[in-house]
Design a protein around this motif. Structure first.
Motif, mmCIF file in Angstrom:
data_model
loop_
_atom_site.group_PDB
_atom_site.id
_atom_site.type_symbol
_atom_site.label_atom_id
_atom_site.label_comp_id
_atom_site.label_asym_id
_atom_site.label_seq_id
_atom_site.Cartn_x
_atom_site.Cartn_y
_atom_site.Cartn_z
ATOM 1 N N VAL A 1 -34.783 19.039 46.909
ATOM 2 C CA VAL A 1 -34.490 18.026 47.920
ATOM 3 C C VAL A 1 -33.578 16.922 47.366
ATOM 4 O O VAL A 1 -32.685 16.435 48.054
ATOM 5 C CB VAL A 1 -35.811 17.429 48.478
ATOM 6 C CG1 VAL A 1 -35.536 16.231 49.353
ATOM 7 C CG2 VAL A 1 -36.581 18.494 49.241
ATOM 8 N N ALA A 2 -33.780 16.580 46.096
ATOM 9 C CA ALA A 2 -32.950 15.520 45.503
ATOM 10 C C ALA A 2 -31.483 15.903 45.482
ATOM 11 O O ALA A 2 -30.609 15.046 45.451
ATOM 12 C CB ALA A 2 -33.438 15.204 44.091
ATOM 13 N N HIS A 3 -31.183 17.205 45.496
ATOM 14 C CA HIS A 3 -29.785 17.629 45.416
ATOM 15 C C HIS A 3 -29.234 18.165 46.726
ATOM 16 O O HIS A 3 -28.035 18.184 46.920
ATOM 17 C CB HIS A 3 -29.624 18.691 44.320
ATOM 18 C CG HIS A 3 -29.865 18.135 42.961
ATOM 19 N ND1 HIS A 3 -28.891 17.478 42.249
ATOM 20 C CD2 HIS A 3 -30.984 18.076 42.202
ATOM 21 C CE1 HIS A 3 -29.396 17.060 41.098
ATOM 22 N NE2 HIS A 3 -30.664 17.410 41.045
ATOM 23 N N ARG B 1 -26.460 13.738 40.082
ATOM 24 C CA ARG B 1 -26.218 14.976 40.821
ATOM 25 C C ARG B 1 -25.869 16.149 39.917
ATOM 26 O O ARG B 1 -26.003 17.307 40.304
ATOM 27 C CB ARG B 1 -25.080 14.763 41.827
ATOM 28 C CG ARG B 1 -25.514 13.935 43.002
ATOM 29 C CD ARG B 1 -24.299 13.432 43.757
ATOM 30 N NE ARG B 1 -24.669 12.309 44.601
ATOM 31 C CZ ARG B 1 -25.239 12.455 45.794
ATOM 32 N NH1 ARG B 1 -25.484 13.657 46.256
ATOM 33 N NH2 ARG B 1 -25.574 11.404 46.497
#
Lengths: 575, 335
Positions: A120-122, A88
């Motif tokens: 999107v991953a975060h 993250r």
């Protein structure tokens, strides 16, 4: 306010031959909004240190001691985060901008998807319209049209891909950007444009920047503070002005002096007596044109190079200017669309077998990538021995060995150290020198050197160019030096041709052409070179773009400026 | 990407048919280099059945006429070419006078079913395992177990077939020993029949899967190592993407591309690879047909089966060529 604190870290790589201490006792703080340069040769630990802050060290490397604190996480030591917590941090807090011109983007994914997946991953699920809006904004912020989002990486130029990498890096507005040699694969004009773009977006989002590089000139134009690294140690640290104007460490001084400047002192001592070659035209272009389909890579051009007094003729220009096409025409790898290329009076594309063999011996080449020039399967002496024997120059095994050793010494290598090694065991500089030695063994009449130093460390460039220069002075070999680096062309050459879109736009002795350029393109090239001179205005990204636009639309581009002649080289450009 | 230009398609179709033509010619020539006379074999078979055959010279001549081998080679060749265009490969010499095309029509669905299922399963399992061998986040157990399982790759398929048969059919009695479907069910589109087919096909399919997945796994492993070192994989990690997402969208997605070409080539080769497995399980597919034909020197059947193999290879490669730009945007059909 400090955003990143590297406290006394050491990084080790355990190998079968013992532990390699890649970095030892390194401490440094990056303040918010400040640009810090990490400079050093390859293997100095500059990238390793930066990657440690992202916990992305290549296996088996690990941080053996020290701490790395990230302020926005409440001073947590990033080395103690869990894998998912660390994930993250990446991109959201610390973004990495790789050397993107080549292969940093997923070739089967559209650009916009590669921006979106990071978001999107975060942030979890984000509406498609919102994603589109954000990718458009971020692409525009790095000076790319929003339509680039729909393209695939292979549809972009190197400079555009690099800017996409910057866009990905800044899309979540991180605290810190780590840019790892972001411009080393780009030509000077694009380099300036990309570097200035990076500075502008970094200032806009107010992030800190770590710029990794080996070019003191680029550092001088790009960063506030500079950390000089050698063999895993921080040898000098201070503001860039302090370091460039008053370097303390011997190594720093060496780095600064290795940057060739236009004007200034030459790093090449002239030899009083120059070995003479035979009289008569060596290489001639007669109205040579090269077209690929509808694209003209080289506009009609004639020249004649006399072999009596060896000379170095430089061909300079950006990527795509047609300079490498010219090189391959000279080597006979490509036949001209129109016109003839003659070597010692014979058309090189119509040689009989015996003449072709002589031509291959007399005209040697040094290419950009010294690694790709060796068969990784054989020891390097094979590459030297093989052509020597094939061309029938070897009288006996001991004669071959003697010739190899002499050639190595001539390029400043210790034959006993290098000859029995495999290519991967040698440094880039050593490999490139061996290629020069290999050419020298065949006592050619002409050497085509296509970007011979662009892949070696700055500190070694001067030495290799000196080797090449010696070929002319001491061995009577004429040289065509193809490069995008005007500063080196200024020092080594007797005559310079500047190529733009396949046309010679300016030509003459280097003192004239590069020392006081007249054609707008030559001027743009020279303005784009980063010099370790802090008071010079390097211009903004917009200046660079505007310069190119003016050329593309202006009429000046099509006109050639001749700046004087030298004996033994005649050039004419045809309409 | 996008539309396929007609000039490219035209070129590709011409190449396709040229390939098929050349291959068809070769399989016509090769058996004719053999000194064996199929008419004599047929006569021999008659003799074996009836004890003695009178008028053997006449019968031979008659057989030759029936088989069409009394004519000059160019006539035979022209007839052959005209025949294969209509999928007519003549009459089987071993099962005289059944047309070869009828034998193939009976056998092909079985093989296609068994083959497509086993090769598809193998492709997915093999590539996934190969990818997991390289992936940083694979469980430790997986990284140990897969290389160990590679041992199976060194087993020839006939051995794996016999082994599975012995364990699951003879000892555990979980699966039937032979056949493609049960003797008690009526062929047709009924649930009972489908069940029976799946039940009978399981072991032959498994015996192919266990010995061939290693081919894909090892190939994939090499490709994945290459992709793992690519800058885009590093950047994906630096972007903080989830590991699983990186595995699928960045690593496997790129590494799989050359495997797809290999897959197309494998489709044709699989009939040949399946020969012994079908034979062992008495599975009435193309493999068994080919096996029996070779034993019986049944040239028309050999030719027919070979031709089907060629057709399948040529068409699968053709299809992959056409769809490749859809899976790799860097590839474009020539303008």
């Amino acid at each position: 306010m400090t955003i990143l604190d590297i406290k006394n870290i050491s990084i080790d790589f355990p190998t079968s031959k013992g532990v390699v201490h890649a970095v030892s006792n390194f401490s440094l703080s990056v303040p918010q909004g400040r640009r810090v340069g990490f400079i050093g040769e390859s293997g100095s630990g500059k990238t390793t240190t930066a990657l440690a802050a992202m916990r992305m060290l290549a296996a088996p490397g690990y941080v053996s001691e020290g701490e790395i604190h990230l302020h926005s996480l409440g001073d947590t030591n990033v080395l103690e985060l869990s894998d998912d917590e660390m994930r993250r941090v990446r991109l959201k807090k610390i973004a990495y901008i790789p050397q993107g011109a080549m292969n940093s983007l997923n070739p089967v994914m559209r650009i916009e998807n590669q921006i979106w997946d990071g978001i999107v991953a975060h942030e979890g699920h984000v509406e498609r319209a919102e994603l589109q809006r954000r990718s458009r904004t971020v692409l525009e912020s790095v000076g790319l049209p929003a339509s680039v989002g729909r393209l695939y990486p292979h549809e972009l130029s190197g400079g555009m891909k690099q800017r996409v990498c910057i866009a990905i890096g800044v899309c979540l507005k991180p605290d810190l950007l780590i840019a790892d040699e972001p411009t080393s694969a780009l030509d000077v004009i694009t380099q300036r444009q990309v570097m200035q773009t990076l500075r502008e977006v970094q200032e806009t989002i107010g992030a800190g920047l770590i710029l990794i590089g080996h070019d003191m000139g680029l550092m001088a134009q790009s960063v506030d503070d500079l950390a000089v690294m050698k063999l895993g140690k921080l040898v000098e640290y201070g503001t860039v002005r302090q370091i460039i104007e008053n370097p303390q460490h011997e190594y720093t001084k060496q780095l600064i002096s290795s940057v060739p400047l236009v004007g200034g002192e030459s790093f090449i001592e002239s030899t009083p007596e120059i070995l003479r070659g035979e009289a008569g035209p060596l290489l001639e272009f007669d109205k040579v044109t090269k077209r690929y389909g509808n694209v003209t890579a080289l506009h009609p051009l004639s020249f004649s190079l006399d072999g009596e007094v060896p000379k170095i003729i430089s061909v300079v220009g950006q990527s795509g200017s047609g300079k490498s096409t010219m090189g391959s025409l000279m080597l006979g790898f490509n036949a001209p669309t129109e016109g003839t290329v003659t070597f010692r009076g014979k058309d090189i594309n119509r040689l009989n077998k015996a003449d072709a063999l002589t031509f291959r011996k007399d005209v040697q080449a040094v290419f950009q990538d010294p690694y790709a020039c060796f068969n990784p399967f054989y020891r390097v002496d094979h590459a030297l021995k093989f052509p020597f024997k094939r061309f029938g120059l070897a009288k006996s095994e001991s004669h071959t060995r003697q010739a190899m050793e002499e050639a190595c010494v001539a390029v400043g290598l210790d034959p006993s150290l290098v000859l029995r090694r495999y290519p991967h065991q040698l440094s880039g500089g050593q490999r490139q020198r061996l290629i020069v030695a290999r050419a020298l063994m065949l006592s050619p009449k002409l050497l085509i050197a296509d970007e011979p130093v662009s892949m070696v460390d700055a500190s070694l460039r001067a030495a290799i160019l000196k080797n090449i220069h010696d070929l002319k002075d001491k061995h009577g070999i004429s040289i065509l030096y193809i490069t995008h680096d005007l500063a080196t062309a200024y020092h080594v050459s007797d005559y310079v041709m500047v190529l733009y879109h396949g046309r010679v736009v300016e030509a003459g002795p280097p003192k004239e052409v590069i020392g006081s350029p007249q054609h707008p393109y030559t001027r743009l090239l020279i303005d784009s070179i980063p010099w370790p001179d802090l008071d010079r205005d390097w211009g903004s990204a917009k200046d660079a773009a505007a310069g190119l636009d003016a050329l593309a639309t202006g009429e000046a581009a099509a006109q050639s400026v001749f700046r004087g002649d030298i004996t033994g080289f005649d050039l004419s450009v045809h309409a | 990407m996008g539309r396929i230009p007609s000039s490219y398609l035209g070129n590709r179709i011409v190449t396709l048919f040229l390939t098929i033509f050349i291959a068809a010619t070769l399989i016509w020539i090769i058996p004719r280099l053999s000194p064996v006379d199929p008419a004599e074999i047929a006569l021999g078979r008659m003799a074996a059945g009836a004890g003695t055959v009178g008028n053997s010279e006449d019968i031979l001549a008659q057989l030759r006429a029936q088989l069409g081998i009394d004519q000059p080679w160019f006539v035979q060749y022209a007839k052959y070419l005209w025949g294969i265009v209509q999928f007519d490969f003549g009459l089987s010499t071993a099962n005289f006078p059944t047309p070869v095309s009828a034998l193939i029509a009976n056998a092909l669905p079985w093989t296609l079913g068994l083959m497509l299922i086993s090769i598809t399963i193998t492709f997915f399992i093999g590539n996934l395992l190969g990818a997991l061998m390289v992936w940083d986040h694979s469980p430790k157990l997986v990284k140990v177990a897969i290389p160990a399982a590679m041992v199976l790759t060194s087993i020839p398929p006939i051995l794996s077939a016999l082994l599975l048969m012995w364990i699951f059919s003879a000892k555990l009695r979980l699966f039937p020993l032979t056949g493609a479907y049960g003797l008690t069910v009526e062929p047709g589109w009924t649930w009972d029949f489908v069940q029976s087919v799946l039940y009978h096909g399981f072991l032959p399919a498994l015996s192919i899967v266990v010995v061939t997945f290693g081919f894909w796994a090892l190939g994939m492993r090499g490709l994945m190592i290459g992709v793992q070192g690519e800058d885009y994989t590093t950047l994906a990690k630096a972007k903080g993407l989830r590991p699983r997402y990186i595995l699928y969208k960045y690593m496997i997605r790129n590494a799989i591309l050359p495997q797809i070409t290999a897959f197309a080539l494998k489709i044709g080769m699989l009939i040949a690879g399946q020969v012994l497995v079908e034979r062992i399980f008495a599975y009435n597919g193309m493999g068994k047909l080919l096996y029996d034909a070779i034993l019986d020197q049944d040239f028309p059947v050999i030719q027919g089966v070979s031709f089907v193999i060629i057709l399948m290879t040529a068409f699968s490669v053709f299809l992959v060529d056409l769809i490749y730009p859809l899976i790799d945007p860097r590839i474009r059909h020539g303008r």
